[in-house]
Design an enzyme around this catalytic site. Structure first.
Site, PDB file in Angstrom:
ATOM      1  N   CYS A  94       0.887  -1.142  -0.200  1.00 14.51           N
ATOM      2  CA  CYS A  94       0.026   0.000  -0.145  1.00 14.51           C
ATOM      3  C   CYS A  94       0.938   1.373   0.218  1.00 14.51           C
ATOM      4  O   CYS A  94       1.340   1.648  -0.967  1.00 14.51           O
ATOM      5  CB  CYS A  94      -1.000  -0.219   1.144  1.00 14.51           C
ATOM      6  SG  CYS A  94      -2.445   1.119   0.894  1.00 14.51           S
ATOM      7  N   ARG A 130     -12.985   6.069  -2.097  1.00 18.87           N
ATOM      8  CA  ARG A 130     -11.708   5.594  -1.750  1.00 18.87           C
ATOM      9  C   ARG A 130     -12.020   3.696  -1.869  1.00 18.87           C
ATOM     10  O   ARG A 130     -13.207   3.470  -1.591  1.00 18.87           O
ATOM     11  CB  ARG A 130     -11.706   5.733   0.076  1.00 18.87           C
ATOM     12  CG  ARG A 130     -10.521   5.817   0.633  1.00 18.87           C
ATOM     13  CD  ARG A 130     -10.394   6.265   1.810  1.00 18.87           C
ATOM     14  NE  ARG A 130      -9.131   5.760   2.676  1.00 18.87           N
ATOM     15  CZ  ARG A 130      -8.219   6.224   2.373  1.00 18.87           C
ATOM     16  NH1 ARG A 130      -8.017   7.359   1.872  1.00 18.87           N
ATOM     17  NH2 ARG A 130      -6.928   5.387   2.902  1.00 18.87           N
ATOM     18  N   HIS A 196      -3.523  -5.527   2.534  1.00 17.76           N
ATOM     19  CA  HIS A 196      -3.261  -5.978   3.892  1.00 17.76           C
ATOM     20  C   HIS A 196      -3.927  -7.315   4.135  1.00 17.76           C
ATOM     21  O   HIS A 196      -4.403  -7.733   3.569  1.00 17.76           O
ATOM     22  CB  HIS A 196      -4.047  -4.772   4.788  1.00 17.76           C
ATOM     23  CG  HIS A 196      -3.346  -3.374   4.454  1.00 17.76           C
ATOM     24  ND1 HIS A 196      -2.362  -3.047   4.965  1.00 17.76           N
ATOM     25  CD2 HIS A 196      -4.013  -2.465   3.472  1.00 17.76           C
ATOM     26  CE1 HIS A 196      -2.220  -1.527   4.385  1.00 17.76           C
ATOM     27  NE2 HIS A 196      -3.089  -1.315   3.604  1.00 17.76           N
TER      28      HIS A 196
HETATM   29  N1  GLN Z   1      -1.940   6.808   1.815  1.00 22.84           N
HETATM   30  C1  GLN Z   1      -1.952   5.962   0.612  1.00 22.84           C
HETATM   31  C2  GLN Z   1      -3.384   6.023   0.013  1.00 22.84           C
HETATM   32  O1  GLN Z   1      -4.509   6.261   0.700  1.00 22.84           O
HETATM   33  C3  GLN Z   1      -1.881   4.507   1.279  1.00 22.84           C
HETATM   34  C4  GLN Z   1      -2.843   4.099   2.399  1.00 22.84           C
HETATM   35  C5  GLN Z   1      -2.493   2.592   2.901  1.00 22.84           C
HETATM   36  O2  GLN Z   1      -1.248   2.408   3.107  1.00 22.84           O
HETATM   37  N2  GLN Z   1      -3.286   2.214   3.549  1.00 22.84           N
HETATM   38  O3  GLN Z   1      -3.560   5.864  -1.105  1.00 22.84           O
END
Ligand code: GLN
Length: 243
Positions: A94, A130, A196
């Site tokens: 990520c 998102r 994750h």
């Molecule tokens: N900040 C990054 C995004 O929102 C990665 C988020 C994360 O690592 N969960 O794309």
């Protein structure tokens, strides 16, 4: 490499470790030990240099601001780049995945340079979207792995350049967040993923792939009955929910 001891480097646990990503280090450690491979685990805080002599490097996810701080520090530290250049294995999740690419958009809406260790570029996804939830993805066939299961939560989307292959193709969830339905990317022994879970706990075969790359020897199979049962239950549930 006939390996009696494996150096496992967990980069910036103080900045990048969301959704239990540290579990990735525990799984690599445990699955190596179960094969009689000793593990020296090195947790590198963001005020410490990244050692160049690791065999497997792990980077986790993070919120936008810690992601920017981590990238700032890693850009000044040649350690990871040198390790990858001599063939070390790297799994980045990520925020970590975005950082090892060429660029990403930071918490101040600026395009930040990444480390350029993987030929990908990340930007922001569409306003109001998102990417959150369960992911299921079929892995690039040459890697010989069963479907990947994970959890994602990111705003960023990642575009793959010609120097990488997609790690997988989503059958549920967003993955890279682009129209092509890809998830993650890899080249050589470097893998980036949005998953994750922790991803290596959900997908022990991926942990074993990293171990195989790093040790250069075939691994003794492990008795994974309970793990397999849990995986099968989760895959069924996600498939049913996304049908
Ligand atoms: N900040 C990054 C995004 O929102 C990665 C988020 C994360 O690592 N969960 O794309």
């Amino acid at each position: 490499m006939g390996m009696s001891s494996l150096r496992l480097v967990w980069i910036y646990p103080d900045l990048l470790s969301t959704y239990g990503d540290q579990g990735n280090a525990l799984i690599v450690e445990r699955r190596a030990q179960m094969r009689g491979i000793q593990v020296e685990r090195i947790d590198v805080r963001s005020d410490q240099p990244v050692p160049t002599s690791g065999d497997i490097y792990l980077i986790g996810g993070g919120e936008d601001r810690p992601q920017r701080l981590a990238a700032e520090r890693l850009r000044k530290d040649p350690g990871l780049g040198q390790a990858v250049a001599r063939g070390a294995t790297l799994l980045a999740v990520c925020a970590g995945y975005q950082i090892i690419g060429h660029e990403f958009v930071d918490d101040l809406d600026r395009v930040e340079p990444g480390l350029g260790l993987l030929d990908v570029k990340s930007g922001r996804g569409p306003v109001g979207r998102r990417c959150v939830g369960e992911v299921l993805a079929d892995v690039e066939p040459t890697l010989g792995l069963p479907a990947l299961s994970g959890f994602e939560n990111h705003q960023g989307v990642t575009h793959l350049g010609p120097g990488v292959k997609p790690l997988a193709r989503v059958t549920a969830g967003f993955g890279n967040g682009t129209e092509d339905g890809t998830e993650g990317a890899f080249a050589g022994r470097v893998i980036g993923t949005y998953m994750h879970g922790p991803v290596l706990s959900r997908n022990p075969a991926l942990a074993d792939l990293l171990l195989t790359w790093a040790t250069g020897v075939p691994l003794t199979p492990l008795e994974d009955r309970w793990h397999e049962q849990l995986r099968a239950e989760r895959l069924r549930a996600v498939r049913a929910a996304s049908a």
